[in-house]
Design an enzyme around this catalytic site. Structure first.
Site, PDB file in Angstrom:
ATOM      1  N   ILE A  77       7.185   3.225  -2.388  1.00 40.75           N
ATOM      2  CA  ILE A  77       7.552   4.210  -1.367  1.00 40.75           C
ATOM      3  C   ILE A  77       6.362   4.584  -0.502  1.00 40.75           C
ATOM      4  O   ILE A  77       6.493   5.352   0.438  1.00 40.75           O
ATOM      5  CB  ILE A  77       8.152   5.489  -2.017  1.00 40.75           C
TER       6      ILE A  77
ATOM      7  N   LYS B 288       1.561   6.662  -8.714  1.00 47.22           N
ATOM      8  CA  LYS B 288       0.543   6.023  -7.875  1.00 47.22           C
ATOM      9  C   LYS B 288      -0.409   5.200  -8.736  1.00 47.22           C
ATOM     10  O   LYS B 288      -1.014   5.700  -9.670  1.00 47.22           O
ATOM     11  CB  LYS B 288      -0.229   7.090  -7.112  1.00 47.22           C
TER      12      LYS B 288
ATOM     13  N   GLY C 146      -4.932   3.891   0.784  1.00 45.43           N
ATOM     14  CA  GLY C 146      -6.225   3.306   0.484  1.00 45.43           C
ATOM     15  C   GLY C 146      -6.439   3.144  -1.007  1.00 45.43           C
ATOM     16  O   GLY C 146      -7.123   2.238  -1.466  1.00 45.43           O
ATOM     17  N   PHE C 147      -5.813   4.014  -1.778  1.00 46.95           N
ATOM     18  CA  PHE C 147      -5.988   4.036  -3.211  1.00 46.95           C
ATOM     19  C   PHE C 147      -5.169   2.938  -3.891  1.00 46.95           C
ATOM     20  O   PHE C 147      -5.609   2.325  -4.842  1.00 46.95           O
ATOM     21  CB  PHE C 147      -5.523   5.415  -3.689  1.00 46.95           C
ATOM     22  N   GLY C 148      -4.008   2.674  -3.349  1.00 44.81           N
ATOM     23  CA  GLY C 148      -3.132   1.678  -3.952  1.00 44.81           C
ATOM     24  C   GLY C 148      -1.698   1.957  -3.555  1.00 44.81           C
ATOM     25  O   GLY C 148      -1.448   2.589  -2.526  1.00 44.81           O
ATOM     26  N   LYS C 149      -0.751   1.484  -4.385  1.00 40.20           N
ATOM     27  CA  LYS C 149       0.657   1.662  -4.030  1.00 40.20           C
ATOM     28  C   LYS C 149       1.276   2.845  -4.765  1.00 40.20           C
ATOM     29  O   LYS C 149       0.852   3.182  -5.868  1.00 40.20           O
ATOM     30  CB  LYS C 149       1.439   0.399  -4.392  1.00 40.20           C
TER      31      LYS C 149
ATOM     32  N   ASP D 204      -7.355  16.856   5.106  1.00 41.33           N
ATOM     33  CA  ASP D 204      -6.489  15.812   5.663  1.00 41.33           C
ATOM     34  C   ASP D 204      -5.086  16.374   5.886  1.00 41.33           C
ATOM     35  O   ASP D 204      -4.093  15.811   5.426  1.00 41.33           O
ATOM     36  CB  ASP D 204      -6.478  14.594   4.734  1.00 41.33           C
TER      37      ASP D 204
END
Ligand SMILES: *[C@@H]1O[C@H](CO)[C@@H](O)[C@H](O)[C@H]1NC(C)=O
Ligand SMILES: *[C@@H]1O[C@H](CO)[C@@H](O)[C@H](O)[C@H]1NC(C)=O
Ligand SMILES: *[C@@H]1O[C@H](CO)[C@@H](O)[C@H](O)[C@H]1NC(C)=O
Ligand SMILES: *[C@@H]1O[C@H](CO)[C@@H](O)[C@H](O)[C@H]1NC(C)=O
Ligand SMILES: *[C@@H]1O[C@H](CO)[C@@H](O)[C@H](O)[C@H]1NC(C)=O
Ligand SMILES: *[C@@H]1O[C@H](CO)[C@@H](O)[C@H](O)[C@H]1NC(C)=O
Ligand SMILES: *[C@@H]1O[C@H](CO)[C@@H](O)[C@H](O)[C@H]1NC(C)=O
Ligand SMILES: *[C@@H]1O[C@H](CO)[C@@H](O)[C@H](O)[C@H]1NC(C)=O
Ligand SMILES: *[C@@H]1O[C@H](CO)[C@@H](O)[C@H](O)[C@H]1NC(C)=O
Ligand SMILES: *[C@@H]1O[C@H](CO)[C@@H](O)[C@H](O)[C@H]1NC(C)=O
Ligand SMILES: *[C@@H]1O[C@H](CO)[C@@H](O)[C@H](O)[C@H]1NC(C)=O
Length: 846
Positions: A521, A543, A525-528, A639
């Site tokens: 979903i 995550k 930058g960290f991953g999926k 952010d």
């Protein structure tokens, strides 16, 4: 041995020869490796780091030295393009050079560095006052160039922009200016002296009945827009030792590549004039295109090249020829058309060049109309000439743009590109970026806070009203319904190892159907991020850090510790984590309605009502207010944007993604000094300028969010006219001109209280104040937003039965709500937050 010795000697002679040949151009030349303190050798040339000592280059400010491990371009350029100098402020390079004419080449590669996304980078460049580039977006232009190529073989991954102009002082200053709120970058710079005779002052004008036009080099500069080796391969800079030019393959620009056949002959070609040696390398003349189907004597078609150009400029077209086939005149006779007008007729190359195998060129000056953005070059038969052959030939083609009133820049619209999408896909879900080293400090402070507020906590248990202090909740409460599956690590030890649920990797695999791609979903930058279902059927956002993630295990652990302690109705909660088998996985509560942004624009989801939008804004403001004030030093989110505001199944807004969060300044300091991080379009210009972070940077971003919620458009939209690209600027301009109503989301029309919009816009405007100290606190914003909501609710009640809505609706007195009496008259009034804070949105500590 002897042969080898001869070979060595030969090589030696060649090397000396190259050094001498290159020497001319290399004298007073600068080859700069930007964003680096070391030299690299690329294309046989040494590029000096722009920050290496004693390089005779002056930088007006340091900018940011960016480097990237990944590079997807031509491997030859990897050493040069893997680093760049980034600038978020104006930056200029000063070169000490003798007066004269120079090539200036700027190299751009959209490298990926931290949170600097080249997709939202816009900047301008000028050199000694000549405007070269305006509102330039590197990926945008690369996509555009590749889309234009009509079936060619090449595809660009980087850009080289080349300019030629006179320097009439002893310095060349290249000035880089980022567009407001974004950044720019440059990978390499070349400054190379040009022989004066490379261009004639006077050039034949297309359609000018034999008249000439003056190039007026004293006042004008040139930009090379195309340089093609017609009928041959790409000529690399190291094969053009004179000026290190790059000659591209021409086939991609031909309307019909089959119309021209490639011919070549490497026999002794000489320059037609001894003055022409620097015009082009002989390699250009060794190949050419002639008209196909040469069996037919009478040719009734053209060879046509079509090139995209900027409208409204004058162009210099240089055509290179060399007769390779016929050794007598009148064998080849053709016409040259530029933009459908005859530039030359009765062209007999043998005659013009003075023989076979003689390198020769002609220049034409063409004025394009402001409407045309294409330049057509066509070569075809000249039926009026009584020649034996009607074939045409072309060896090389260059197109130069001439400056107008000191300007070579043209603002590209990047209209049909997908750049808009990119910012959406950036970080869709709860993605936690890199750069959270400071979390360890934050965790320590949290522990301290926890200890400090032990007493109020005890009061909570007695049901008393809490102070607005830090109200952390550890996982006991929110996950208590998950019953026996919970496992706490030493839950009684204060602030040290109280963490979320520890999942096994098998559990995570089961929850995500073995990381099924269809469950993704969000990607960050960290991953999926996967949508998962835990064994008790609760949904979760899971995550998983990808193995290349910069984020180390230690940061991962401290992050878990911090996040598991941040508990608030308007902050996305972490359920647990998994650190088995070298995996770093975080499990969050699932937010059924996704990002706020997806409900504003760019999707098919039904639009939110004005009241819903106000409630969501208030929710997000509550979350931020809690972050800022919950502890003594507070936490700065860093952010804030609509993709980091998530909505649950009841459209309750929650702030997500604390990956960039930092603890606020301590009492004796007013700010935290830090490298600029965040998302473009939302970034506080003051933070940008001074790299000093305060809570007011979040306030600025929140102001942008408020306008985004009102106008339902992207904060940076490069497809719009220049003054509209940046939402913050555009909205502020309209707000100052009292025309904000014209840019409000049309779907809201007639469905809002005008007074509520007015008040709302005033708050947003205050948030975007240039100076942080003039901006309101989140508490003040929250208070005013609550008031705006009441205005809207009152208006809705009043208009419940009305079908038509009048714009001049009188402000209804507020109802029994006690805060109605406290309506502020200006934003400086400090609201009594606690009185408002009666929802009990903050969960309580056990
Ligand atoms: C060049 O930069 C690198 C990394 O930033 C640094 O380690 C090195 O000391 C620098 N070298 C010089 C000569 O300044
Ligand atoms: C810098 O300039 C000085 C004086 O003109 C010259 O001697 C030196 O070689 C130059 N250094 C570089 C790296 O070009
Ligand atoms: C170079 O940049 C500085 C500030 O960044 C500016 O003050 C100066 O005017 C610039 N110089 C030129 C010639 O543009
Ligand atoms: C495309 O480029 C490759 C390598 O540069 C070359 O081998 C191939 O022949 C080219 N194809 C065409 C159609 O020009
Ligand atoms: C026009 O320019 C060409 C060079 O491009 C030159 O040979 C010719 O003499 C010029 N004609 C006039 C009338 O100036
Ligand atoms: C190349 O040029 C030479 C000398 O003009 C000629 O003898 C030879 O036939 C040419 N080769 C081709 C393939 O045209
Ligand atoms: C070559 O250039 C020189 C000086 O620029 C000029 O005097 C001479 O006429 C030129 N020769 C030719 C053949 O154009
Ligand atoms: C031109 O080339 C033909 C053959 O291609 C040859 O027979 C003839 O002698 C050549 N003429 C001159 C003037 O070189
Ligand atoms: C030239 O003619 C072609 C086809 O006839 C047309 O598509 C093109 O727009 C024309 N170019 C200009 C600059 O008028
Ligand atoms: C070649 O192009 C020119 C300019 O577009 C056009 O006028 C001419 O008719 C074309 N010639 C042929 C044979 O198609
Ligand atoms: C930038 O835009 C391009 C094209 O839309 C896209 O492929 C790419 O992923 C984007 N880059 C980032 C970092 O979002």
């Amino acid at each position: 041995m002897k042969v080898q010795g001869m070979g060595m000697l030969g090589l030696f002679v060649v090397v000396i020869f190259i050094l001498v040949r290159a020497g001319n151009a290399q004298l007073n030349a600068f080859l700069v490796n930007c964003g680096s303190n070391s030299s690299v050798i690329v294309n046989g040339r040494k590029w000096i780091g722009d920050s290496s000592p004693g390089n005779n280059i002056t930088l007006s400010s340091h900018g940011i030295e960016a480097s990237s491990a990944t590079f997807n371009g031509d491997p030859v350029y990897a050493p040069l393009y893997k680093n760049a100098r980034l600038f978020i402020d104006r930056l200029n390079y000063t070169f000490q050079v003798p007066q004269g004419r120079y090539f200036l080449r700027l190299h751009f590669y959209p490298l990926v560095f931290e949170h600097y996304d080249a997709n939202v980078s816009y900047f301008s460049v000028s050199a000694n006052g000549l405007k070269l580039i305006s509102e330039f977006n590197i990926p945008g232009e690369i996509i555009q160039k590749n889309e234009f190529l009509l079936g060619g073989n090449s595809s660009f991954s980087s850009l080289v922009k080349e300019y030629i102009f006179n320097v009439d002082t002893n310095v060349l200053v290249v000035d880089f200016i980022p567009s407001k709120g974004t950044f720019g970058l440059v990978n390499a710079i070349e400054v190379i002296p040009v022989a004066d005779n490379l261009f004639a002052e006077s050039v034949k004008k297309v359609g000018g009945n034999g008249a000439n036009a003056s190039l007026d080099f004293g006042k004008r500069g040139l930009q090379t827009v195309y340089r093609l080796n017609v009928g041959g391969g790409r000529i690399r800079p190291d094969q053009d030792k004179e000026f290190w030019r790059l000659w591209e393959v021409d086939s991609g620009y031909m309307i019909n590549p089959d119309a021209g056949s490639e011919i070549s002959n490497q026999s002794a070609i000489v320059y037609a004039s001894p003055n022409d040696t620097s015009v082009a390398p002989l390699l250009v003349y060794e190949s050419a295109r002639t008209m196909s189907n040469s069996q037919v004597t009478e040719k009734r078609f053209n060879m046509s090249w079509k090139m995209e150009v900027d409208p409204g400029f004058d162009y210099l077209v240089r055509l290179h020829f060399c007769e390779l086939q016929f050794n007598v005149s009148s064998q080849r006779n053709f016409r040259i058309y530029i933009n459908n007008r005859t530039a030359a007729d009765n062209v007999d190359l043998f005659m013009r060049a003075g023989g076979k195998n003689r390198a020769y060129h002609e220049d034409y000056f063409d004025v394009t109309s402001p409407a045309t953005n294409n330049l057509w070059i066509q070569l075809g038969p000249d039926s009026s000439a009584s020649a034996a052959g009607t074939d045409a030939l072309l060896s090389g083609l260059e197109v130069f743009k001439l400056s107008r009133d000191g300007n070579l820049a043209y603002v590209q619209r990047y209209g049909n590109l997908e750049l808009k999408k990119s910012s959406q896909t950036l970080k869709l879900w709860v993605a936690i970026g890199a750069g959270i080293a400071s979390i360890a400090i934050a965790a320590a402070i949290v522990a301290l806070m926890f200890w400090l507020f032990r007493k109020p906590r005890a009061k909570d248990a007695e049901g008393k009203k809490t102070s607005p202090g830090w109200r952390p909740l550890f996982l006991h409460e929110s996950t208590a319904n998950a019953k026996g599956s919970l496992r706490y690590q030493n839950p009684s030890a204060l602030g040290t190892s109280i963490t979320g649920r520890h999942f096994t990797f098998a559990e995570i695999k089961a929850a995500t159907n073995n990381f099924d791609e269809s469950l993704v979903i969000g990607v960050g930058g960290f991953g999926k991020v996967y949508k998962g279902e835990l064994e008790d059927s609760t949904l979760a956002a899971i995550k998983r850090a990808n193995p290349q993630s910069q984020q180390g295990l230690k940061e991962f652990e401290t992050e878990i510790e911090l996040l598991s302690k941040l508990r608030h109705r308007h902050l996305v909660a972490m359920i647990g984590f998994c650190d088995e088998a070298n995996e770093m996985i975080l499990v969050y509560e699932f937010m059924a309605n996704g990002t706020l942004r997806s409900h504003l624009f760019g999707s098919d989801l039904p639009s939110l009502t004005w009241k819903q939008r106000l409630e969501v804004s208030i929710g997000a403001a509550r979350g931020l207010h809690y972050l800022h004030t919950g502890s003594e030093r507070g936490i700065i989110h860093r952010d804030v944007k609509t993709t980091n505001i998530l909505l649950d199944e009841n459209f309750v807004a929650k702030m997500a993604d604390f990956g960039l969060s930092k603890t606020g300044p301590s009492l004796e300091h007013t700010h935290v000094s830090t490298a600029v991080k965040g998302s473009f379009g939302y970034l506080d210009p003051e933070y940008f300028r001074r790299q000093q972070l305060t809570e007011k940077s979040d306030v600025y971003s929140f102001g942008v969010v408020l306008f985004e919620v009102l106008c339902a458009r992207a904060v940076i939209n490069p497809t719009l006219p220049k003054d509209q690209i940046n939402l913050a600027e555009w909205a502020m301009k309209n707000q100052r001109q009292k025309s904000l109503e014209t840019i409000i989301d049309p779907r809201l029309r007639g469905k809002y209280s005008p007074e509520s919009i007015k008040r709302y816009a005033e708050i947003a405007e205050k948030c975007l104040a240039d100076e942080g100290k003039s901006r309101p606190t989140m508490g003040e914003i929250l208070w005013h937003l609550e008031y705006v909501l009441q205005l809207q609710e009152a208006w809705l009640r009043e208009n419940a039965e009305e079908v038509t809505i009048t714009d001049s609706h009188p402000l209804t007195p507020l109802n029994d709500d006690e805060s109605g009496a406290q309506v502020p008259t200006n934003l400086e009034t400090q609201g009594d937050l606690d009185a408002q804070d009666k929802e009990g949105e903050s969960e309580h500590v056990i």
